[in-house]
Design a protein around this motif. Sequence first.
Motif, short mmCIF file in Angstrom:
data_model
loop_
_atom_site.label_atom_id
_atom_site.label_comp_id
_atom_site.label_asym_id
_atom_site.label_seq_id
_atom_site.Cartn_x
_atom_site.Cartn_y
_atom_site.Cartn_z
N GLN A 1 -8.51 -32.90 38.66
CA GLN A 1 -8.67 -34.03 39.58
C GLN A 1 -9.96 -34.79 39.29
N VAL A 2 -11.03 -34.05 39.03
CA VAL A 2 -12.31 -34.70 38.75
C VAL A 2 -12.29 -35.32 37.35
N ALA A 3 -11.69 -34.62 36.40
CA ALA A 3 -11.61 -35.14 35.03
C ALA A 3 -10.82 -36.44 34.97
N GLU A 4 -9.82 -36.56 35.82
CA GLU A 4 -8.99 -37.77 35.85
C GLU A 4 -9.83 -39.01 36.12
N THR A 5 -10.78 -38.92 37.05
CA THR A 5 -11.66 -40.05 37.34
C THR A 5 -12.58 -40.33 36.16
N HIS A 6 -13.14 -39.28 35.59
CA HIS A 6 -14.01 -39.47 34.43
C HIS A 6 -13.26 -40.16 33.29
N PHE B 1 -15.71 -34.89 46.73
CA PHE B 1 -16.99 -35.57 46.45
C PHE B 1 -17.14 -35.79 44.94
N ALA B 2 -16.89 -34.75 44.16
CA ALA B 2 -17.04 -34.86 42.71
C ALA B 2 -16.07 -35.88 42.13
N ALA B 3 -14.82 -35.91 42.63
CA ALA B 3 -13.83 -36.84 42.11
C ALA B 3 -14.18 -38.28 42.45
N ALA B 4 -14.65 -38.52 43.68
CA ALA B 4 -14.94 -39.89 44.10
C ALA B 4 -16.16 -40.47 43.40
N SER B 5 -17.14 -39.64 43.08
CA SER B 5 -18.39 -40.14 42.50
C SER B 5 -18.42 -40.07 40.97
N ALA B 6 -17.33 -39.62 40.35
CA ALA B 6 -17.35 -39.36 38.91
C ALA B 6 -17.55 -40.61 38.07
#
Length: 471
Positions: free
Chosen positions: A112-117, A162-167
Amino acid sequence: MTSMTLTTTLLQASDLAISGDGVTIAPISFTLEAGQRLTLLGETGSGKSLIAQAIMGTLPAGLSAQGALEIAGKRFAAAEPATRHSLWGRTLALLPQEPWHALDPTMRAQAQVAETHRFVAGKTAPAANEAASAELSRLGLAQALNKLPGELSGGMAQRVAFAAASAAGAPIVIADEPTKGLDAPRRDEVVELLAHTPNRGGALLTITHDIEVARRLGGEVIILRQGQVVERGPANVLLNHPETAYAQRLLGAEPSRWPDPPSFTGSAQAPVISADALRIERGGRELFRDLSVSVRPGEIVGVVGPSGCGKSTLGDILLGVTRPNAGRVDISREMPRLGRQKLYQDPPAAFSPHWSLTQLLEDLQRRHRFEQRAIAPLMQRLGLNEPLLSRRPGEISGGELQRFAILRVLLLKPRFLFADEPTSRLDPVTQQQTLSLLVELAREQACAVMLVSHDPALVEKVCDQTLTLAG
């Protein structure tokens, strides 16, 4: 030759107002320059989250915004929400109040976090995965990289959101109750991460009822009540020397300042529920062993410990949802079929999103035959207004939904209630009132309560005994 640092306006609201469906938020204006922080503080339902939604362009149906917005040098009419959708992730990042609304239930945390990055920040797949792993590890989630949201505690899910939104590194971050459900060390870590946004030249707008979060973030604070600005000023001045009576009452309602609870007088009664020598493992990790506890009618037992230590799992064992690896649970013979109930840490997980609150209460009444006339007085005691009944769960604030969850479970008159962070979304004033009512009703109805909290001061002021899980 002297150098000058030019300030850059990143976010400006001019006479931003919200109206419709029984809601009135009076015009509010503020400016956030690069490097600045602003915190909106106030009671649940005071309009804090609606202001954030108006900026993002995500107000619930039936509500509309007026006024003007300037975001990163571009002007927008607040009444035209679709014009701001292209800014999401790249210019505006929202850290939502409910992580369950922001996370894909079928996607693992790292993905999920990698997707934003990858798709917003434009990194390659290997770089995105590496960045996601590093970010989650910094948030204390190194063991949760491959877990689904449903396998995470509420506090852990919030850190993933938090990590996903701010990535993607958006310069303007709006954080809506970013630390609810977190213990003090994790809360402080999130506050430190939030502070990086203004430190690197961005701007931070935080919505919180946690006075300690407002203190730690500093900057400017605006206190709201019923859609009106009550007081505003620098955090170090306002939070230490408030001028208005309401601000003084709000700040005076921190749990450490509550009076001591009345003594529990039912210690001679037989327990409603008890556990002996419990041991449980989750994901190959032992959460606790040799755990014993009992709760008597009307008694309030506090459960404290860091995120992920097994507090919610203990509740599942006592409620009969999960079997322990060892140990036993004994239940009073007088326990009715629906006598064991739970207040969830994240109320959206306990409400159907498709029906109005009126429909949900009517369905509950048809199924369980409690007295219809019991609803209105209990709503009044919980500070819930009748117009809210026409809305769906996703159309009211997290604090209001939390109180509806308390309303719903108390209507069933449980004998044992496992309350998992039942006031995590409430401001200090409403939290104190709600917990006082919960204790009062527990004594009246001889209901045994286990109360989970990350706040030791709250547990000390409310509970008759405390169970500490080490993690």
